[in-house]
Design a protein around this motif. Sequence first.
Motif, PDB file in Angstrom:
ATOM      1  N   ARG A 181       0.845  -1.182   0.000  1.00  0.00           N
ATOM      2  CA  ARG A 181       0.000   0.000   0.000  1.00  0.00           C
ATOM      3  C   ARG A 181       0.889   1.243   0.000  1.00  0.00           C
ATOM      4  NH1 ARG A 181      -4.629  -1.077   3.833  1.00  0.00           N
ATOM      5  NH2 ARG A 181      -5.042  -2.471   2.112  1.00  0.00           N
ATOM      6  N   GLY A 196     -13.580   5.726 -18.244  1.00  0.00           N
ATOM      7  CA  GLY A 196     -14.114   4.378 -18.111  1.00  0.00           C
ATOM      8  C   GLY A 196     -13.623   3.717 -16.838  1.00  0.00           C
ATOM      9  N   ALA A 197     -14.496   2.846 -16.301  1.00  0.00           N
ATOM     10  CA  ALA A 197     -14.208   2.218 -15.008  1.00  0.00           C
ATOM     11  C   ALA A 197     -12.964   1.341 -15.072  1.00  0.00           C
ATOM     12  CB  ALA A 197     -15.407   1.386 -14.571  1.00  0.00           C
ATOM     13  N   GLN A 227      -9.747   3.341 -15.344  1.00  0.00           N
ATOM     14  CA  GLN A 227      -9.495   4.015 -14.070  1.00  0.00           C
ATOM     15  C   GLN A 227      -8.966   3.010 -13.045  1.00  0.00           C
ATOM     16  OE1 GLN A 227     -12.894   5.382 -11.859  1.00  0.00           O
ATOM     17  NE2 GLN A 227     -11.818   7.224 -11.228  1.00  0.00           N
ATOM     18  N   TRP A 228      -9.597   1.829 -13.024  1.00  0.00           N
ATOM     19  CA  TRP A 228      -9.142   0.793 -12.082  1.00  0.00           C
ATOM     20  C   TRP A 228      -7.704   0.382 -12.403  1.00  0.00           C
ATOM     21  CZ3 TRP A 228      -8.161  -4.444 -13.492  1.00  0.00           C
ATOM     22  CH2 TRP A 228      -7.773  -5.248 -12.421  1.00  0.00           C
ATOM     23  N   ALA A 288      -5.292   3.084 -11.214  1.00  0.00           N
ATOM     24  CA  ALA A 288      -5.273   3.164  -9.748  1.00  0.00           C
ATOM     25  C   ALA A 288      -4.659   1.894  -9.147  1.00  0.00           C
ATOM     26  CB  ALA A 288      -6.684   3.369  -9.231  1.00  0.00           C
ATOM     27  N   ASP A 289      -5.019   0.759  -9.737  1.00  0.00           N
ATOM     28  CA  ASP A 289      -4.495  -0.503  -9.205  1.00  0.00           C
ATOM     29  C   ASP A 289      -2.987  -0.607  -9.441  1.00  0.00           C
ATOM     30  OD1 ASP A 289      -5.097  -3.100  -8.006  1.00  0.00           O
ATOM     31  OD2 ASP A 289      -4.420  -3.901  -9.921  1.00  0.00           O
ATOM     32  N   GLN A 302      -1.424   1.207  -6.860  1.00  0.00           N
ATOM     33  CA  GLN A 302      -1.530   0.436  -5.626  1.00  0.00           C
ATOM     34  C   GLN A 302      -0.432  -0.639  -5.530  1.00  0.00           C
ATOM     35  OE1 GLN A 302      -4.192   1.176  -3.745  1.00  0.00           O
ATOM     36  NE2 GLN A 302      -3.942  -0.296  -2.098  1.00  0.00           N
ATOM     37  N   GLN A 307      -7.585  -9.099  -4.157  1.00  0.00           N
ATOM     38  CA  GLN A 307      -7.957  -7.825  -4.785  1.00  0.00           C
ATOM     39  C   GLN A 307      -8.507  -8.029  -6.187  1.00  0.00           C
ATOM     40  OE1 GLN A 307      -4.389  -5.330  -4.456  1.00  0.00           O
ATOM     41  NE2 GLN A 307      -4.064  -6.299  -2.476  1.00  0.00           N
ATOM     42  N   PRO A 332     -12.634  -9.928  -6.453  1.00  0.00           N
ATOM     43  CA  PRO A 332     -13.870  -9.132  -6.488  1.00  0.00           C
ATOM     44  C   PRO A 332     -14.129  -8.504  -7.848  1.00  0.00           C
ATOM     45  CG  PRO A 332     -12.597  -8.613  -4.526  1.00  0.00           C
ATOM     46  CD  PRO A 332     -11.737  -9.485  -5.373  1.00  0.00           C
ATOM     47  N   VAL A 333     -13.066  -8.066  -8.518  1.00  0.00           N
ATOM     48  CA  VAL A 333     -13.264  -7.455  -9.841  1.00  0.00           C
ATOM     49  C   VAL A 333     -13.766  -8.506 -10.818  1.00  0.00           C
ATOM     50  CG1 VAL A 333     -12.128  -6.127 -11.678  1.00  0.00           C
ATOM     51  CG2 VAL A 333     -11.375  -5.859  -9.324  1.00  0.00           C
ATOM     52  N   TRP A 334     -13.223  -9.722 -10.658  1.00  0.00           N
ATOM     53  CA  TRP A 334     -13.721 -10.830 -11.485  1.00  0.00           C
ATOM     54  C   TRP A 334     -15.200 -11.095 -11.159  1.00  0.00           C
ATOM     55  CZ3 TRP A 334     -14.942 -15.784  -9.337  1.00  0.00           C
ATOM     56  CH2 TRP A 334     -15.292 -16.754 -10.277  1.00  0.00           C
ATOM     57  N   LEU A 386     -17.329  -9.072 -10.130  1.00  0.00           N
ATOM     58  CA  LEU A 386     -18.189  -7.989 -10.623  1.00  0.00           C
ATOM     59  C   LEU A 386     -18.334  -8.009 -12.135  1.00  0.00           C
ATOM     60  CD1 LEU A 386     -17.062  -5.026  -8.344  1.00  0.00           C
ATOM     61  CD2 LEU A 386     -19.162  -6.347  -8.199  1.00  0.00           C
ATOM     62  N   GLY A 387     -17.701  -8.979 -12.780  1.00  0.00           N
ATOM     63  CA  GLY A 387     -17.989  -9.150 -14.191  1.00  0.00           C
ATOM     64  C   GLY A 387     -16.851  -8.988 -15.165  1.00  0.00           C
ATOM     65  N   LEU A 388     -15.627  -8.960 -14.685  1.00  0.00           N
ATOM     66  CA  LEU A 388     -14.502  -8.912 -15.632  1.00  0.00           C
ATOM     67  C   LEU A 388     -13.994 -10.335 -15.828  1.00  0.00           C
ATOM     68  CD1 LEU A 388     -13.151  -6.473 -16.995  1.00  0.00           C
ATOM     69  CD2 LEU A 388     -11.264  -6.724 -15.406  1.00  0.00           C
TER      70      LEU A 388
END
Lengths: 791, 222
Positions: free
Chosen positions: A354, A419-420, A423-424, A427-428, A431, A687, A690-692, A694-696
């Motif tokens: 982090r 786009g999400a 952006q992810w 940001a990731d 991270q 990490q 959850p993205v998976w 949510l549909g990726l």
Amino acid sequence: MNRAALGALLAHWRRQPLQLLTLVVGLALATGLWTGVQAINAQARLDYAEAAATLGQDDLPRIEGDLSLDDFATLRRAGWPVTPVIDGTPPGPRLRVLGIDPFTAPQNGATPDLTDTADLTAFLDGRLVFAAEGTEVPESLPEVRRIANLAPGLVVADILAAQAILGTGRIDHMLILPEARGDLPPLAELLPDAERVEALAGSEIGRLTDSFHLNLTAFGLLAFAVGLFIVHAAIGLAFEQRRPLFRTLRALGLPAARLTLLLAAELVAFTLLGGALGIVLGYGMAAFLLPGVAATLSGLYGASVEGGLTLAPAWWLSGFAMAGIGLAVAGSQSLWQLARLPVLAPAMPRAWARARLSTLRRQGAGGLVLLLAAALVAIFGTGLVAGFVCLGALLLGAALLLPPVLSAVLSFGARRAKGALAQWLWADTQQQLPGLSLALMALLLALAANIGVGTMVGSFRDTFTGWLDQRLAAELYVRTVDEAQATELRAFLEGRVDAILPIVGTETSFEGMPGDLYGQPDDPTFRRNWPLLDAGPEVWDRLAAGEGALVNEQLARRTGFWSGAEVDLGAGGRREVLGVYSDYGNPRGQAILTLDAFRVAVPDMPETRFALRVPPAEVPALADAIAARFDLPEDGLVDQAALKGFSLDVFERTFAVTAALNVLTLVVAGFALWASLTTLGTMRLPQVAPVWALGLTRRGLALADLARALILAAFTAVLAIPTGVALAWVLLAVVNVQAFGWRLPLLADPGGWAVLSLWAIVAAALAAALPVWRLWRMPPAQLVQVFVHER
Amino acid sequence: MLLRTRDVDKSYETAGGRQPVLSDVSFDLGAGETLALTGESGSGKSTLMHLLAGLDTPDRGTIEIEGTDIAAQDDAGRARLRRGTVGLIFQQFNLIPSLDVRDNLSFHARLAGRDPGDVAALAERLGLSDHLRRYPEQLSGGQQQRVAIGRTLLAAPRLVLADEPTGNLDEATGDAMIALMRESVTQMGAALLMVTHSTRLAAQLDRRLHLRAGRLAEDLPA
């Protein structure tokens, strides 16, 4: 208690074999590259010491001047305990001939054994010479007996035989044997032109090559530092992952001191394992690179180094010591934290991946301070050590600045992303930066070193090629066996060539330092082509009038005497410096007088070498005619192209070792990146899942991971370019000047930098390939486990 | 029917052989309906949730969401379903640590290609207005739970699957969140399936399914 606790601690490595591999391989690479370089240096120094020990000549005071064997007889008759020495390089393969008088030469382990009368007679007759095993000698030499303890490339002959081989009637110097009587007649009365020179400290070759070895050491240290990044990352990760275990062990009654001790013992075990592997690796690397180093030293300094490697205990012990120091440096932070770990410390691994803004700020400030320090040292520092301090501060400062700069760039990218998913991704990536920063810093160092050294070599190559074109302006170079043949040759060449330019020179001392004095005729060839760096008015006319001398850059920099100053040129007398010329590849000082002035200063010097000006188309025919007409020495006839080819070949071999170390450093950095990405790939599943969910798709996630690695490598490469250029500048303008005595212009190579950046991106893609592939093919059940573990 | 499951079996390979987790599970869930899924630990609630969300596939039987058989979909098809049709609220929130609260709230909706709408208004209802620029690590467990709920509601899925969504909240806040979810589901014409151990919370939903050792023991109106 110890056994149970140690068992629990070590169980971590059984479950994390990749981490164990990373740690051990990282340590082995770091130790290996360092010890390999040290082995090369140690072997070379051993050979110099052998060369110097042949007569112990560097440990004894000597008499120098324009000396002959008659002078030796004069001193002996007066009771002086002296021995004559001639030391020179004959034509042909690089060889050093040392002529001695067997009756007066000091006896030590390196002088030939001549107790057998037959051997002594043959030696005095010039029918027998001595050389080390493996030394290549031309067929023209008499019988060669191979003996141990002689330096490679050295031939020992009787003084008269050596004079014949070297084509001279002079001797170089006389060594004064120890414990001479105090009531000897003064030297000034016996030989007014000779002077006594006290013993040299260390071998001359050793001093000349010091800078080369310092360069190698710096590279070894850089590779060691890059390897330590891997070790530090692996130890830090293992510490964080075992934090819950530490807490449990403490809660179950294991004292903090005992726990720290057990982990320190674990580090010692790794030191032994990684150190042993590193030493084996280092030995292999040294054995592989030593022939290249030998070629380099021979090409640059005329120093002979054997191809074989001696395994000295001090060397492998120092390997273990470096492994231990490396692990101590890499593990001290973790041990310190552990010693202060409260029993009720949070069991969850600290968010090591982090970003901590304050840490980044401190790191950035530290980096800026180091860069400032590098700039100040570059401007105000003097000496080779200052040069390397500047290099170290520059590289470390740039490495420390990398994470904050990348963080700022990624933060900017995240703010601008549309786009999400984009952006992810930005940001990731930000991270993940702390988890990857050590590997990226290692990559930056390796890339910067490649760019810096590559730019230096490129600049050197271009300048050197241009300089060769200027210096080797004559089309044909001829060397005769003696002056009689030279006279015959001159007569033969009348009308066949545009100009005959004699090349005549002698060894002397300039301002007390060894150097070479040359005589040069006044000719348009020199006026047009000679590469002058600094010149007073009407330099060539004044030189032709015998009003002064031209000196090479090395001599000018060492003495600080440039145009207009007066310099002591030894045999050439005290003269004004009319101009300074570049003289790359020559470690010695050099001065040029006009031919007439030289003849006056050094009257008996035979003129047996000539540069010939002839239309290029006529060179082959003329060369054939000369070869057919004269029985010249083996390499007595060289055309310009062959000479340039030879010089460039020496140049390429000189930098072969540097190139090999460059590649090895990049490989280590690539390994660091691979290890970090693979470890992160496992750690960051919670990490990613959850993205998976949510549909990726897994494919999408895998490609995002690949894109992340490529983005980071690309930015690192972009930042490595200015760092590398700065490094090249320091090497060219600071280190080279201090080490070799010449300064080169920095020639930019954007194409080369682009190619290297591309390689960095390819390396990142390869390093990311396995974790990306794993994520792509990961069974959904494994991702689901992340959520199952919640309950 | 929005959700239709028929004869669903699921088992896992364990050291002691194949272990059945779900057997012959069949039930329907209509649009606008809310359903509580209860059961002891290890009764198969999570496994059933994962199957319904398309995170895993059944060994036997069918699960249809708006007439689409999940098991017949490939990886990309199931991902599309999760993205566009299903909304998951995890027990441990599973927020994106690299995004702040505002971006976490809108993330699922934007991933599905939908306009997240009035993020600020929802944040106000969730009590998160003052935390929009904070990162998950800077929030309490209850605040993170509310972000996870808000993320799903903004994505406007047809089927909301919630795993103990109020486990980290105090009673009053938990009740408020349940009310918000019910209201949203009704407005969207969606359905809500919520795993809970609380009979009190289960009583607030339309129906209750009880799992016992992987089998549907009861299907009762709450």
